[in-house]
Design a protein around this motif. Structure first.
Motif, PDB file in Angstrom:
ATOM      1  N   ASN C  43       0.843  -1.190   0.000  1.00  0.00           N
ATOM      2  CA  ASN C  43       0.000   0.000   0.000  1.00  0.00           C
ATOM      3  C   ASN C  43       0.883   1.247   0.000  1.00  0.00           C
ATOM      4  O   ASN C  43       1.851   1.326   0.743  1.00  0.00           O
ATOM      5  N   GLY C  44       0.544   2.204  -0.829  1.00  0.00           N
ATOM      6  CA  GLY C  44       1.319   3.440  -0.865  1.00  0.00           C
ATOM      7  C   GLY C  44       2.562   3.342  -1.725  1.00  0.00           C
ATOM      8  O   GLY C  44       3.350   4.276  -1.786  1.00  0.00           O
ATOM      9  N   ALA C  45       2.765   2.219  -2.396  1.00  0.00           N
ATOM     10  CA  ALA C  45       3.954   2.074  -3.231  1.00  0.00           C
ATOM     11  C   ALA C  45       3.808   2.849  -4.535  1.00  0.00           C
ATOM     12  O   ALA C  45       4.792   3.085  -5.241  1.00  0.00           O
ATOM     13  N   GLY C  46       2.595   3.242  -4.874  1.00  0.00           N
ATOM     14  CA  GLY C  46       2.403   4.027  -6.084  1.00  0.00           C
ATOM     15  C   GLY C  46       1.705   3.270  -7.199  1.00  0.00           C
ATOM     16  O   GLY C  46       1.791   3.663  -8.355  1.00  0.00           O
ATOM     17  N   LYS C  47       1.021   2.181  -6.864  1.00  0.00           N
ATOM     18  CA  LYS C  47       0.341   1.397  -7.908  1.00  0.00           C
ATOM     19  C   LYS C  47      -0.718   2.245  -8.608  1.00  0.00           C
ATOM     20  O   LYS C  47      -0.747   2.332  -9.837  1.00  0.00           O
ATOM     21  N   THR C  48      -1.566   2.869  -7.794  1.00  0.00           N
ATOM     22  CA  THR C  48      -2.628   3.682  -8.384  1.00  0.00           C
ATOM     23  C   THR C  48      -2.044   4.870  -9.140  1.00  0.00           C
ATOM     24  O   THR C  48      -2.504   5.202 -10.239  1.00  0.00           O
ATOM     25  N   SER C  49      -0.992   5.485  -8.573  1.00  0.00           N
ATOM     26  CA  SER C  49      -0.365   6.614  -9.264  1.00  0.00           C
ATOM     27  C   SER C  49       0.174   6.186 -10.618  1.00  0.00           C
ATOM     28  O   SER C  49       0.074   6.925 -11.597  1.00  0.00           O
ATOM     29  N   LEU C  50       0.750   4.974 -10.663  1.00  0.00           N
ATOM     30  CA  LEU C  50       1.272   4.479 -11.936  1.00  0.00           C
ATOM     31  C   LEU C  50       0.137   4.322 -12.951  1.00  0.00           C
ATOM     32  O   LEU C  50       0.245   4.772 -14.098  1.00  0.00           O
ATOM     33  N   LEU C  51      -0.949   3.698 -12.524  1.00  0.00           N
ATOM     34  CA  LEU C  51      -2.068   3.511 -13.454  1.00  0.00           C
ATOM     35  C   LEU C  51      -2.606   4.865 -13.914  1.00  0.00           C
ATOM     36  O   LEU C  51      -2.928   5.053 -15.090  1.00  0.00           O
ATOM     37  N   ARG C  52      -2.691   5.816 -12.988  1.00  0.00           N
ATOM     38  CA  ARG C  52      -3.223   7.132 -13.353  1.00  0.00           C
ATOM     39  C   ARG C  52      -2.275   7.871 -14.278  1.00  0.00           C
ATOM     40  O   ARG C  52      -2.702   8.668 -15.108  1.00  0.00           O
ATOM     41  N   THR C  53      -0.987   7.600 -14.134  1.00  0.00           N
ATOM     42  CA  THR C  53      -0.040   8.177 -15.086  1.00  0.00           C
ATOM     43  C   THR C  53      -0.248   7.558 -16.462  1.00  0.00           C
ATOM     44  O   THR C  53      -0.207   8.249 -17.479  1.00  0.00           O
ATOM     45  N   LEU C  54      -0.486   6.246 -16.480  1.00  0.00           N
ATOM     46  CA  LEU C  54      -0.659   5.562 -17.765  1.00  0.00           C
ATOM     47  C   LEU C  54      -1.919   6.037 -18.495  1.00  0.00           C
ATOM     48  O   LEU C  54      -1.946   6.072 -19.725  1.00  0.00           O
ATOM     49  N   ILE C  55      -2.977   6.395 -17.744  1.00  0.00           N
ATOM     50  CA  ILE C  55      -4.176   6.868 -18.429  1.00  0.00           C
ATOM     51  C   ILE C  55      -4.094   8.363 -18.736  1.00  0.00           C
ATOM     52  O   ILE C  55      -5.009   8.938 -19.313  1.00  0.00           O
ATOM     53  N   GLY C  56      -2.991   9.006 -18.334  1.00  0.00           N
ATOM     54  CA  GLY C  56      -2.811  10.416 -18.673  1.00  0.00           C
ATOM     55  C   GLY C  56      -3.460  11.366 -17.698  1.00  0.00           C
ATOM     56  O   GLY C  56      -3.641  12.534 -18.000  1.00  0.00           O
ATOM     57  N   SER C  57      -3.799  10.881 -16.503  1.00  0.00           N
ATOM     58  CA  SER C  57      -4.454  11.754 -15.530  1.00  0.00           C
ATOM     59  C   SER C  57      -3.516  12.255 -14.444  1.00  0.00           C
ATOM     60  O   SER C  57      -3.958  12.816 -13.468  1.00  0.00           O
ATOM     61  N   ALA C  58      -2.235  12.029 -14.600  1.00  0.00           N
ATOM     62  CA  ALA C  58      -1.284  12.571 -13.635  1.00  0.00           C
ATOM     63  C   ALA C  58      -0.191  13.267 -14.425  1.00  0.00           C
ATOM     64  O   ALA C  58       0.383  12.682 -15.333  1.00  0.00           O
ATOM     65  N   ALA C  59       0.057  14.512 -14.105  1.00  0.00           N
ATOM     66  CA  ALA C  59       0.974  15.289 -14.932  1.00  0.00           C
ATOM     67  C   ALA C  59       2.417  15.188 -14.468  1.00  0.00           C
ATOM     68  O   ALA C  59       3.331  15.313 -15.261  1.00  0.00           O
ATOM     69  N   ASP C  60       2.625  14.958 -13.149  1.00  0.00           N
ATOM     70  CA  ASP C  60       4.009  15.054 -12.689  1.00  0.00           C
ATOM     71  C   ASP C  60       4.717  13.701 -12.741  1.00  0.00           C
ATOM     72  O   ASP C  60       4.797  12.980 -11.769  1.00  0.00           O
ATOM     73  N   PHE C  61       5.168  13.383 -13.918  1.00  0.00           N
ATOM     74  CA  PHE C  61       6.032  12.218 -14.066  1.00  0.00           C
ATOM     75  C   PHE C  61       7.202  12.639 -14.937  1.00  0.00           C
ATOM     76  O   PHE C  61       7.114  13.599 -15.685  1.00  0.00           O
ATOM     77  N   SER C  62       8.324  11.915 -14.819  1.00  0.00           N
ATOM     78  CA  SER C  62       9.395  12.148 -15.772  1.00  0.00           C
ATOM     79  C   SER C  62       9.706  10.810 -16.421  1.00  0.00           C
ATOM     80  O   SER C  62       9.406   9.761 -15.868  1.00  0.00           O
ATOM     81  N   GLY C  63      10.306  10.859 -17.595  1.00  0.00           N
ATOM     82  CA  GLY C  63      10.464   9.655 -18.381  1.00  0.00           C
ATOM     83  C   GLY C  63       9.540   9.748 -19.581  1.00  0.00           C
ATOM     84  O   GLY C  63       9.018  10.810 -19.890  1.00  0.00           O
ATOM     85  N   GLU C  64       9.373   8.620 -20.251  1.00  0.00           N
ATOM     86  CA  GLU C  64       8.611   8.666 -21.490  1.00  0.00           C
ATOM     87  C   GLU C  64       7.597   7.535 -21.529  1.00  0.00           C
ATOM     88  O   GLU C  64       7.887   6.411 -21.130  1.00  0.00           O
ATOM     89  N   ILE C  65       6.409   7.856 -21.985  1.00  0.00           N
ATOM     90  CA  ILE C  65       5.397   6.826 -22.211  1.00  0.00           C
ATOM     91  C   ILE C  65       4.940   6.963 -23.662  1.00  0.00           C
ATOM     92  O   ILE C  65       4.654   8.078 -24.122  1.00  0.00           O
ATOM     93  N   LEU C  66       4.927   5.853 -24.380  1.00  0.00           N
ATOM     94  CA  LEU C  66       4.519   5.884 -25.787  1.00  0.00           C
ATOM     95  C   LEU C  66       3.292   5.021 -25.980  1.00  0.00           C
ATOM     96  O   LEU C  66       3.202   3.909 -25.454  1.00  0.00           O
ATOM     97  N   TRP C  67       2.340   5.546 -26.717  1.00  0.00           N
ATOM     98  CA  TRP C  67       1.181   4.764 -27.110  1.00  0.00           C
ATOM     99  C   TRP C  67       1.216   4.648 -28.625  1.00  0.00           C
ATOM    100  O   TRP C  67       1.193   5.673 -29.321  1.00  0.00           O
ATOM    101  N   ASN C  68       1.333   3.431 -29.148  1.00  0.00           N
ATOM    102  CA  ASN C  68       1.472   3.207 -30.583  1.00  0.00           C
ATOM    103  C   ASN C  68       2.590   4.046 -31.173  1.00  0.00           C
ATOM    104  O   ASN C  68       2.459   4.627 -32.253  1.00  0.00           O
ATOM    105  N   GLY C  69       3.686   4.188 -30.435  1.00  0.00           N
ATOM    106  CA  GLY C  69       4.841   4.912 -30.931  1.00  0.00           C
ATOM    107  C   GLY C  69       4.772   6.407 -30.747  1.00  0.00           C
ATOM    108  O   GLY C  69       5.737   7.112 -31.049  1.00  0.00           O
ATOM    109  N   GLU C  70       3.665   6.922 -30.240  1.00  0.00           N
ATOM    110  CA  GLU C  70       3.534   8.367 -30.061  1.00  0.00           C
ATOM    111  C   GLU C  70       3.617   8.670 -28.570  1.00  0.00           C
ATOM    112  O   GLU C  70       3.070   7.924 -27.754  1.00  0.00           O
ATOM    113  N   SER C  71       4.306   9.751 -28.211  1.00  0.00           N
ATOM    114  CA  SER C  71       4.556   9.970 -26.785  1.00  0.00           C
ATOM    115  C   SER C  71       3.435  10.773 -26.143  1.00  0.00           C
ATOM    116  O   SER C  71       2.734  11.529 -26.804  1.00  0.00           O
TER     117      SER C  71
END
Lengths: 234, 251, 225
Positions: C43-71
């Motif tokens: 709990n609190g490890a950031g699982k939900t934050s990770l999922l919310r980053t993946l759906i684009g609902s969290a702005a403060d991340f660094s690094g890169e996420i690509l969907w079908n090759g587009e960032s």
């Protein structure tokens, strides 16, 4: 289990009609929520003569302004819950994730909000005009100015409601940020009624209200959509 | 190439560290300029400018009232532009500028209202008149307070920044409409006894000290805004290496 | 579609922070079509934050996420066309019936009936959701996974929580079916899930230490909010 076809690759999004119908259905199922702003409107205006005295001439002078200010407050009070339930049960987030532009969801919500607050307020206003001794020339104009103006109030208020939806107690803050934005509507609404009472034409004021409404319909849902994205961010 | 350089410069300007290091050197000069300008303008305006034919000495409050009112409105636009840049290019620095500009603008608006009320007593015989400009100023104050209150309500700074920026932008779109409607409302209700001598031209001997005061207020505004932004940056970036280095240096 | 674009979602060196606390750093994984990724952590490890980053609902991340090759965030509008996300907040409105809720998600009446029946909600189609139990509401939300028009990418936050044994096996079956049809799933769960192929990511392996936190910002280049 294999009753399903292969994933289509595109998510089906409900159209504006479905959004609008759903909102209307929800609003009509919560009838108490519709009644409360109207009861507030009537109660406070009934208190007014108790505060300033029953003198007909004085009441006649204040009637249009007081009715407008109370309509403003009634709209504002009902605005707080505009997005709250959907925020808490997660459907606001689902709207934000829908491929359908959020603009339409906000527009549907604002339209329904107007239908259950602004429209009944406008319909009730002649009755209150009667109680407050509003001069006869003002009734028609009061009705139309409220009809147009309250739609703008619903749209502009949606921006404030969207900005404060993630806060636990937004009540007064919502009033603070939205009230200054209501000023032009109040001025032109009461200005129109005053002009009608004084026997002048008031179509210019109504035209300004209509223009404001057009601009608000185009811009306010955009701003509210942006605010929803900010509010639903983690 | 030039576009690229300009972009790079813009980008670098957005770095909190760069801003903090550069502006440290500007602050004393801005403070000096505003002190000299304000002192000159005040002495000139209060001591040497001639008396007004109608208002006597009471008009001299314009040397504070007018610059404050100028900057109160300009400050709202500075805040909104800061917010817009923050929303579009996601710059931490411009959000900090926006958040710093809000209370400064609110104080200036309050000063303009307060001095306006003081001025009203000898001129109109009452402290408060629902004059178009005063009413607009009051609404501007409410707009500022809305932005400040919204910013305080959020627990997370990033969300607060974006929400404030959006509200400031909405306010910016509305300010011209509000001002116009208040103007229209005032002409409708204007009592015959209150007439502002707005059209009457101001004599150069009164005008130059006013210009000096306006310039002084601008310098003072810039100084306050930069100083406040620097403090906000330190608060927000305290975990980073450059803040630690900067604080060690200043010790 | 699956064969020529094997990696739908690519995560490169992702770091997330929340309220000034670094949750994880240096996370990289690929998600191909027909594959599932299970995110595990305390709990609190950031699982939900990770999922919310993946759906684009969290702005403060660094690094890169690509969907079908587009960032991100450029790819977000396209992502939303292919995404089905179910979070802690189920997205079920109490003032609507299960059928109306599914219709709001774009389901046809027949499909909604069938999906609700599969999830053991037969007979409750026209009851207001506010009168249903928490577990039933959860199943109304999950019924979206049983609609025939289900989008290819599922991101599910604790989908198995609050379900009984029959519900768990039914949902696992549906997830397996989705994978077999070329769909892909990212989900969090505390309990083991029998899916193949399944990649498991322990967020504890990417926990951000202080050194990493300092390293992210040392250059002072972190201009963006």
């Amino acid at each position: 289990m294999s009753m399903l076809d292969a994933p289509t690759g595109r998510r089906v999004a409900p159209g504006f009609g479905v959004l609008f119908k759903t909102e209307l259905l929800l609003a009509l199922r919560h009838r108490a929520d519709i009644a409360n702003p109207l009861l507030f409107f009537v109660t406070v205006l009934a208190l007014l003569p108790l505060g300033v005295g029953p003198e007909p001439a004085l009441l006649a002078k204040m009637a249009s302004g007081m009715i407008w200010v109370m309509a403003l407050l009634a709209t504002l009070l009902s605005q707080e819950s505009l997005f709250r339930g959907d925020f808490e049960n997660g459907s606001l987030e689902q709207m934000a994730l829908s491929p359908q532009p959020l603009y339409f969801a906000v527009l549907a919500k604002s339209m329904v909000h107007w239908m259950v607050t602004g429209l009944p307020l406008a319909l009730l206003s002649p009755l209150l005009g009667l109680m407050l001794n509003l001069p006869a020339a003002g009734y028609l104009c009061l009705f139309f100015s409220l009809l147009l103006g309250s739609a703008s109030l619903s749209l502009v208020g949606a921006v404030g409601a969207a900005l404060t939806v993630a806060l636990s107690r937004p009540g007064l803050l919502l009033a603070l940020i939205v009230m200054p934005l209501y000023v032009p509507v109040l001025i032109f609404g009461t200005g129109a009624v005053q002009a009608a009472i004084d026997g002048y034409g008031y179509s210019a004021q109504l035209a300004v209200l209509a223009a404001y409404l057009a601009a608000a319909a185009a811009l306010a849902p955009l701003a509210a959509a942006g605010a929803i994205r900010i509010s639903t961010e983690t | 190439m030039e576009v690229f350089l300009a972009w790079q410069w813009f980008h670098r300007l957005g770095s909190p560290r760069w801003f903090y290091q550069k502006t440290g050197a500007w602050l004393p000069w801005l403070a000096l300029a505003s002190a000299v300008l304000l002192a000159t303008g005040a002495v000139w305006g209060l001591g040497f400018a001639p008396e007004d034919a109608k208002q006597g000495n009471s008009y001299r409050i314009i040397y504070i009232h007018v610059p404050a009112a100028f900057l109160a409105l300009a400050g709202y636009y500075i805040m909104a532009v800061g917010g817009a840049i923050g929303l579009i290019w996601k710059m931490k620095l411009s959000f900090a500028v926006m958040r710093a500009a809000a209370p400064i603008g609110a104080v200036l608006t309050f000063i303009a209202l307060f001095t306006g009320a003081l001025w009203g007593k000898p001129t109109w015989g009452t402290y408060w008149v629902w004059d178009a400009r005063i009413t607009s100023m009051l609404i501007l104050l409410f707009l500022y307070i809305g932005v400040i209150a919204l910013g305080r309500a959020f627990a997370r700074e990033q969300v607060a920044d974006k929400a404030c920026a959006l509200l400031a932008l909405v306010g910016t779109v509305n300010i011209p409409i509000i001002y116009k409607s208040v103007d229209w409302w005032f002409t409708l209700h204007q009592p015959a006894t209150i007439r502002l001598t707005k059209a009457s031209s101001i004599d150069p001997s009164m005008f130059y000290p006013l210009l000096t005061m306006i310039a002084g207020f601008y310098c003072f505004y810039a100084w306050t805004l930069i100083a406040h932004t620097r403090v906000l940056l330190l608060q927000r970036e305290w975990r980073t290496q450059w803040v630690r280095e900067a604080l060690v240096e200043e010790k | 579609m699956p064969s020529n674009s094997p990696h739908l979602l690519q995560v490169r060196d992702l770091s997330c922070e929340r309220d000034g606390r670094d949750l994880f750093a240096g996370l990289s994984f690929d998600l191909a079509s027909g594959c599932a990724v299970q995110i595990e952590g305390a709990n609190g490890a950031g699982k939900t934050s990770l999922l919310r980053t993946l759906i684009g609902s969290a702005a403060d991340f660094s690094g890169e996420i690509l969907w079908n090759g587009e960032s991100y965030p450029k790819a977000l509008p396209k992502l939303r066309e292919s995404l089905l996300y179910i979070g802690h907040r189920a997205g079920v409105r109490g003032g609507l019936t299960p059928l109306e809720n599914l219709a709001w998600y774009g389901a046809s009446r027949d499909a909604a009936y069938r999906a609700l029946e599969l999830l053991d909600l037969y007979g409750f189609e026209d009851t207001l959701c506010q009168q249903l139990s928490a577990g039933q509401n959860r199943r109304v939300a999950l019924a979206r996974l049983f609609l025939p028009e289900a989008p290819p990418l599922w991101i599910l936050d604790e989908p198995l929580a609050a379900l009984d044994v029959a519900g768990v096996s039914c949902l696992q079956g549906q997830m397996a079916c989705h994978l077999s049809r070329g769909g892909s799933i990212v989900f969090t769960s505390h309990q083991p899930v029998g899916l193949t192929p399944l990649q498991s990511i322990q967020l504890a392996d990417y926990a951000a230490g202080d050194t990493v936190a300092g390293g992210v910002f040392v250059g002072g280049e972190d201009v963006h909010a």
